[in-house]
Write a protein that holds these residues in place. Structure first.
Motif, PDB file in Angstrom:
ATOM      1  N   GLU A  97      31.099  36.870  23.944  1.00  0.00           N
ATOM      2  CA  GLU A  97      31.384  35.451  23.732  1.00  0.00           C
ATOM      3  C   GLU A  97      32.794  35.256  23.160  1.00  0.00           C
ATOM      4  OE1 GLU A  97      29.336  31.484  21.674  1.00  0.00           O
ATOM      5  OE2 GLU A  97      28.378  33.455  21.494  1.00  0.00           O
ATOM      6  N   HIS A  98      33.370  36.353  22.640  1.00  0.00           N
ATOM      7  CA  HIS A  98      34.709  36.263  22.058  1.00  0.00           C
ATOM      8  C   HIS A  98      35.745  37.114  22.799  1.00  0.00           C
ATOM      9  CE1 HIS A  98      32.123  34.969  18.676  1.00  0.00           C
ATOM     10  NE2 HIS A  98      33.147  34.194  18.372  1.00  0.00           N
ATOM     11  N   VAL A  99      35.278  38.144  23.511  1.00  0.00           N
ATOM     12  CA  VAL A  99      36.207  39.100  24.125  1.00  0.00           C
ATOM     13  C   VAL A  99      35.852  39.305  25.602  1.00  0.00           C
ATOM     14  CG1 VAL A  99      37.092  41.453  24.055  1.00  0.00           C
ATOM     15  CG2 VAL A  99      36.535  40.284  21.921  1.00  0.00           C
ATOM     16  N   LEU A 100      36.851  39.242  26.447  1.00  0.00           N
ATOM     17  CA  LEU A 100      36.671  39.513  27.865  1.00  0.00           C
ATOM     18  C   LEU A 100      36.311  40.987  28.074  1.00  0.00           C
ATOM     19  CD1 LEU A 100      37.071  38.495  30.843  1.00  0.00           C
ATOM     20  CD2 LEU A 100      39.439  39.296  30.631  1.00  0.00           C
ATOM     21  N   ASP A 101      35.258  41.248  28.825  1.00  0.00           N
ATOM     22  CA  ASP A 101      34.799  42.626  29.034  1.00  0.00           C
ATOM     23  C   ASP A 101      34.665  42.908  30.533  1.00  0.00           C
ATOM     24  OD1 ASP A 101      33.895  45.183  28.441  1.00  0.00           O
ATOM     25  OD2 ASP A 101      31.804  44.572  28.270  1.00  0.00           O
ATOM     26  N   GLU A 102      35.767  42.813  31.233  1.00  0.00           N
ATOM     27  CA  GLU A 102      35.789  43.137  32.659  1.00  0.00           C
ATOM     28  C   GLU A 102      36.180  44.600  32.806  1.00  0.00           C
ATOM     29  OE1 GLU A 102      34.571  41.471  34.910  1.00  0.00           O
ATOM     30  OE2 GLU A 102      34.953  39.320  34.754  1.00  0.00           O
ATOM     31  N   GLU A 103      35.203  45.460  32.894  1.00  0.00           N
ATOM     32  CA  GLU A 103      35.430  46.891  33.024  1.00  0.00           C
ATOM     33  C   GLU A 103      34.658  47.429  34.219  1.00  0.00           C
ATOM     34  OE1 GLU A 103      37.622  48.445  31.340  1.00  0.00           O
ATOM     35  OE2 GLU A 103      38.040  46.970  29.789  1.00  0.00           O
ATOM     36  N   ALA A 104      34.914  48.680  34.568  1.00  0.00           N
ATOM     37  CA  ALA A 104      34.225  49.309  35.690  1.00  0.00           C
ATOM     38  C   ALA A 104      32.782  49.633  35.304  1.00  0.00           C
ATOM     39  CB  ALA A 104      34.955  50.585  36.107  1.00  0.00           C
ATOM     40  N   PRO A 161      21.260  46.402  39.562  1.00  0.00           N
ATOM     41  CA  PRO A 161      22.241  46.169  38.485  1.00  0.00           C
ATOM     42  C   PRO A 161      22.859  44.779  38.585  1.00  0.00           C
ATOM     43  CG  PRO A 161      23.191  47.539  40.197  1.00  0.00           C
ATOM     44  CD  PRO A 161      21.730  47.406  40.526  1.00  0.00           C
ATOM     45  N   SER A 162      23.198  44.228  37.427  1.00  0.00           N
ATOM     46  CA  SER A 162      23.886  42.940  37.408  1.00  0.00           C
ATOM     47  C   SER A 162      25.348  43.139  37.787  1.00  0.00           C
ATOM     48  CB  SER A 162      23.805  42.321  36.009  1.00  0.00           C
ATOM     49  OG  SER A 162      24.667  41.199  35.906  1.00  0.00           O
ATOM     50  N   PRO A 163      25.920  42.214  38.542  1.00  0.00           N
ATOM     51  CA  PRO A 163      27.353  42.323  38.855  1.00  0.00           C
ATOM     52  C   PRO A 163      28.248  41.787  37.749  1.00  0.00           C
ATOM     53  CG  PRO A 163      26.445  40.392  39.933  1.00  0.00           C
ATOM     54  CD  PRO A 163      25.290  41.067  39.229  1.00  0.00           C
ATOM     55  N   PHE A 164      27.634  41.210  36.708  1.00  0.00           N
ATOM     56  CA  PHE A 164      28.415  40.473  35.714  1.00  0.00           C
ATOM     57  C   PHE A 164      28.812  41.295  34.495  1.00  0.00           C
ATOM     58  CE2 PHE A 164      25.421  37.229  37.615  1.00  0.00           C
ATOM     59  CZ  PHE A 164      26.329  36.831  38.584  1.00  0.00           C
ATOM     60  N   THR A 165      28.263  42.484  34.339  1.00  0.00           N
ATOM     61  CA  THR A 165      28.569  43.310  33.177  1.00  0.00           C
ATOM     62  C   THR A 165      28.831  44.751  33.617  1.00  0.00           C
ATOM     63  OG1 THR A 165      26.258  43.934  32.783  1.00  0.00           O
ATOM     64  CG2 THR A 165      27.054  41.904  31.724  1.00  0.00           C
ATOM     65  N   PRO A 166      29.700  45.467  32.928  1.00  0.00           N
ATOM     66  CA  PRO A 166      29.931  46.876  33.272  1.00  0.00           C
ATOM     67  C   PRO A 166      28.716  47.755  33.003  1.00  0.00           C
ATOM     68  CG  PRO A 166      31.194  46.247  31.321  1.00  0.00           C
ATOM     69  CD  PRO A 166      30.631  44.995  31.893  1.00  0.00           C
ATOM     70  N   THR A 207      38.108  35.301  37.099  1.00  0.00           N
ATOM     71  CA  THR A 207      37.792  34.455  38.256  1.00  0.00           C
ATOM     72  C   THR A 207      37.007  35.187  39.353  1.00  0.00           C
ATOM     73  OG1 THR A 207      39.699  33.023  37.832  1.00  0.00           O
ATOM     74  CG2 THR A 207      38.806  33.020  40.064  1.00  0.00           C
ATOM     75  N   PRO A 208      37.361  36.430  39.765  1.00  0.00           N
ATOM     76  CA  PRO A 208      36.596  37.070  40.850  1.00  0.00           C
ATOM     77  C   PRO A 208      35.113  37.238  40.546  1.00  0.00           C
ATOM     78  CG  PRO A 208      38.677  38.208  40.511  1.00  0.00           C
ATOM     79  CD  PRO A 208      38.522  37.251  39.378  1.00  0.00           C
ATOM     80  N   THR A 209      34.765  37.473  39.287  1.00  0.00           N
ATOM     81  CA  THR A 209      33.349  37.631  38.928  1.00  0.00           C
ATOM     82  C   THR A 209      32.589  36.340  39.170  1.00  0.00           C
ATOM     83  OG1 THR A 209      33.871  39.315  37.271  1.00  0.00           O
ATOM     84  CG2 THR A 209      31.756  38.200  37.053  1.00  0.00           C
ATOM     85  N   LEU A 210      33.174  35.224  38.763  1.00  0.00           N
ATOM     86  CA  LEU A 210      32.482  33.943  38.914  1.00  0.00           C
ATOM     87  C   LEU A 210      32.492  33.468  40.363  1.00  0.00           C
ATOM     88  CD1 LEU A 210      33.691  32.142  35.676  1.00  0.00           C
ATOM     89  CD2 LEU A 210      31.531  33.331  36.083  1.00  0.00           C
ATOM     90  N   ALA A 211      33.538  33.805  41.102  1.00  0.00           N
ATOM     91  CA  ALA A 211      33.550  33.465  42.532  1.00  0.00           C
ATOM     92  C   ALA A 211      32.398  34.168  43.238  1.00  0.00           C
ATOM     93  CB  ALA A 211      34.884  33.868  43.147  1.00  0.00           C
ATOM     94  N   VAL A 258      41.679  42.706  38.639  1.00  0.00           N
ATOM     95  CA  VAL A 258      41.525  43.793  39.608  1.00  0.00           C
ATOM     96  C   VAL A 258      40.191  44.514  39.400  1.00  0.00           C
ATOM     97  CG1 VAL A 258      42.444  46.019  40.366  1.00  0.00           C
ATOM     98  CG2 VAL A 258      44.010  44.133  39.890  1.00  0.00           C
ATOM     99  N   ILE A 259      39.870  44.839  38.153  1.00  0.00           N
ATOM    100  CA  ILE A 259      38.617  45.549  37.880  1.00  0.00           C
ATOM    101  C   ILE A 259      37.426  44.661  38.225  1.00  0.00           C
ATOM    102  CG2 ILE A 259      37.205  46.595  36.068  1.00  0.00           C
ATOM    103  CD1 ILE A 259      39.783  47.466  34.708  1.00  0.00           C
ATOM    104  N   SER A 260      37.530  43.393  37.925  1.00  0.00           N
ATOM    105  CA  SER A 260      36.481  42.439  38.274  1.00  0.00           C
ATOM    106  C   SER A 260      36.266  42.414  39.785  1.00  0.00           C
ATOM    107  CB  SER A 260      36.860  41.041  37.773  1.00  0.00           C
ATOM    108  OG  SER A 260      36.120  40.031  38.420  1.00  0.00           O
ATOM    109  N   ALA A 261      37.368  42.319  40.538  1.00  0.00           N
ATOM    110  CA  ALA A 261      37.274  42.277  41.995  1.00  0.00           C
ATOM    111  C   ALA A 261      36.682  43.567  42.545  1.00  0.00           C
ATOM    112  CB  ALA A 261      38.651  42.023  42.602  1.00  0.00           C
ATOM    113  N   ALA A 262      37.031  44.703  41.934  1.00  0.00           N
ATOM    114  CA  ALA A 262      36.494  45.991  42.395  1.00  0.00           C
ATOM    115  C   ALA A 262      34.998  46.084  42.111  1.00  0.00           C
ATOM    116  CB  ALA A 262      37.238  47.134  41.708  1.00  0.00           C
ATOM    117  N   ARG A 263      34.580  45.626  40.940  1.00  0.00           N
ATOM    118  CA  ARG A 263      33.163  45.742  40.565  1.00  0.00           C
ATOM    119  C   ARG A 263      32.280  44.842  41.426  1.00  0.00           C
ATOM    120  NH1 ARG A 263      33.347  43.883  35.718  1.00  0.00           N
ATOM    121  NH2 ARG A 263      32.224  41.961  36.201  1.00  0.00           N
ATOM    122  N   VAL A 264      32.675  43.583  41.596  1.00  0.00           N
ATOM    123  CA  VAL A 264      31.842  42.696  42.413  1.00  0.00           C
ATOM    124  C   VAL A 264      31.941  43.074  43.891  1.00  0.00           C
ATOM    125  CG1 VAL A 264      32.019  40.827  40.734  1.00  0.00           C
ATOM    126  CG2 VAL A 264      33.618  40.880  42.658  1.00  0.00           C
TER     127      VAL A 264
END
Length: 566
Positions: free
Chosen positions: A237-244, A327-332, A345-349, A465-471
């Motif tokens: 809720e405070h920190v962006l966590d877009e990881e692989a 697995p959820s696409p929204f969390t590493p 943005t890629p995760t929410l798209a 980039v990591i978000s786009a790769a994960r989703v």
């Protein structure tokens, strides 16, 4: 004015019978003048010989000479054979070799005389890489390049890297950032209409000045994060966590009956994800309660905790829910979100693709945007594909030929294998270096560090980039489940593991009724974003590894075992 012609981008210096000799990338040997006795005179000769490389873009700059020193050359030039200062990795400033550089009219960079040294005289710059000091070590992600001991072969490999990527200038990650800047320079020179004097202006589509991250994008060490509590630093809720991805599970009883597990490895996944990816170019602007727009790069606060994962059936086109163990696409971690969290943005798209209503609570948006990484991607993609072709792996191969070729690739031309490893490390390392963390001592925990002064210090671009790769990987998994009913057992970054009745990747790749690859699914082949076989393991091995708490995806590659990595 015609463009300057260079004889070669670099030379490898070696010593033979007490005399210096140089090797060019075209495997020609060059005699070195007898008056080259130290780094200063070597730099003089490199410039006079015409070493260097032309610009990689319209507004780019030429790169200066690179001299690569073998153990023999280091000794012949009066340099220490090894660096005694293993912490700072530099020659003491009172060493005669350092004094000789200054006496020769050259100035060393702040890094001093180190594995990668930079000598300056006016606008002339000469790079020096010392092999015995670790210039091409595993630590700098040069992989097999550091194991090439023949000076002629080393000149060839580094020359190929310079021709296909960029002249080496440090770690592969540092070269990657240099390539980003070389193909999209921050500024260009124009003449002031009033005074006629030259001045620099930003190049459209480039990163021209350093910008601060949005608060959720800042790592804990950043000055912006100085008021962040320990609890907040771990809270999405405070920190962006877009990881692989790093996720695995126990197989179901039905899955456990399969004799094998097969790992699919997505080729240069981060490079593939950067293709045609719109990223922010300027500063982030805070917005309260915005409407989500997939065309705007940014960091959005959204609650996806109640979202159901659904997809459209291939035959009926009706929505159907994915299995609970998907697995959820929204969390590493692959676990479902538990409350509001920041997303790129890629995760929410992709959430919108899955039929989920996205209602942001807040956002940090970057309306100034563009495909900053496109040219970087194109050059690295071509370098990757050309080097694979040198190894006999070509676009358009049939699947069986491709799999058998990849299985024996490391037994082929060792120089080309080393080059391929360096190119892959360049693609991956550059994305990581967009959020370079502090190194060494600082005045305080939240004091600025040098990387923050770079326009290419952009954690938001790394996250995108990591978000786009994960989703993108998740999209392929959904296609596979839709076609074959297979649910992943484990995912580690770009490796996805499936249960299989047969010991081959061909058994878990989704296909159309005519046997051709299913569009949007996993596809075997050499191209970035396609996949290869990471490895095949017995199901019993998978169950034992997972029961021990280790992600089996980490050890699918042959030669790796839980508890011991290569």
């Amino acid at each position: 004015m015609s463009e300057k012609t260079y004889t070669a981008p670099l030379l490898v210096l070696d010593a033979m019978d007490g005399a210096l000799v140089a090797y060019r990338p075209d495997v020609q040997r060059v005699e070195v003048p007898a008056n080259v006795v130290d780094l200063a005179t070597a730099a003089e000769w490199a410039v006079a010989y015409g070493l260097g490389a032309g610009p990689l873009s319209q507004y780019g700059e030429s790169s200066g000479p690179l001299l690569v020193l073998t153990e023999g050359a280091v000794e012949a030039l009066g340099l220490p054979a090894r660096l005694d200062d293993r912490k700072r990795l530099r020659v003491p400033d009172d060493h005669p070799a350092v004094k000789a550089v200054a006496e020769g009219g050259w100035t060393l960079s702040r890094a001093g005389l180190s594995p990668w040294s930079f000598l300056y005289r006016g606008r002339v710059e000469v790079h020096v890489a010392s092999v015995p000091w670790g210039a091409f070590s595993d630590h700098l992600r040069w992989g097999g390049v550091g194991e090439v001991t023949d000076p002629g072969a080393l000149a060839y490999v580094l020359g190929q890297y310079a021709e296909r990527v960029i002249t080496p200038s440090g770690s592969t990650a540092a070269c990657s950032l240099a390539l980003m800047t070389a193909v999209r320079p921050p500024t260009r020179v124009v003449r002031d209409r009033g005074t006629g004097r030259p001045q620099r202006i930003p190049v459209e589509g480039s990163l021209s000045v350093p910008v601060d991250p949005a608060p959720p994008e800042a790592p804990d060490e950043h000055p912006i994060a100085k008021d962040r509590t320990r609890e907040e630093s771990r809270s999405p809720e405070h920190v962006l966590d877009e990881e692989a991805y790093d996720w695995f599970r126990e197989p179901t009883e039905a899955e456990a009956e399969a004799p094998f597990t097969v790992g699919l490895d997505i080729n240069v996944a981060f490079l593939a994800a950067s293709n045609r990816l719109t990223v922010g170019l300027g500063e982030a602007v805070y917005t309260d309660g915005p409407v989500f727009d997939k065309k705007i790069p940014g960091t959005w606060l959204v609650d996806l905790s109640g979202a159901k994962l659904r997809t459209k059936d291939l035959a009926t086109k009706e929505w159907k829910e994915l299995p609970e163990n998907f697995p959820s696409p929204f969390t590493p971690s692959g676990k479902a979100p538990t409350g509001p969290a920041w997303y790129a943005t890629p995760t929410l798209a992709y959430a919108v693709e899955l039929g989920i209503e996205v209602r942001p609570l807040a956002a940090w948006l970057r309306p100034e945007a563009g495909g900053y990484l496109d040219l970087w991607h194109n050059r690295l993609r071509d370098a990757y594909m050309d080097t694979l072709a040198d190894l006999g792996i070509k676009d358009g191969m049939d699947e069986e030929e491709f799999l058998s070729g990849m299985a024996t690739i490391k037994s082929r031309d060792p120089e080309a294998v080393a080059l391929l490893s360096a190119i892959k490390a360049t693609a991956k390392g550059g994305i990581g270096k967009l959020r370079e963390r502090p190194q060494g001592k600082r005045e305080s925990r939240h004091a600025p560090w040098p990387a923050l002064k770079r326009p290419t210090w952009r954690p938001d671009i790394r996250a995108a980039v990591i978000s786009a790769a994960r989703v993108g990987a998740h999209r392929k998994m959904v296609k596979t489940w839709n076609a074959l009913g297979l649910v992943p057992l484990a995912i580690l970054s770009d490796c996805v593991v499936y249960p299989s009745a047969y010991p081959t990747a061909r058994a878990v790749v989704p296909r159309k009724p005519d046997g051709t690859p299913l569009p949007g699914g996993f596809r075997l082949g050499p191209n970035p974003g396609f996949c290869k076989e990471e490895g095949v393991r017995p199901m019993q091995w998978y169950r034992e590894t997972a029961a021990g708490g280790a992600n089996p995806g980490r050890f699918m590659k042959p030669g790796r075992d839980a508890g011991r990595e290569e």
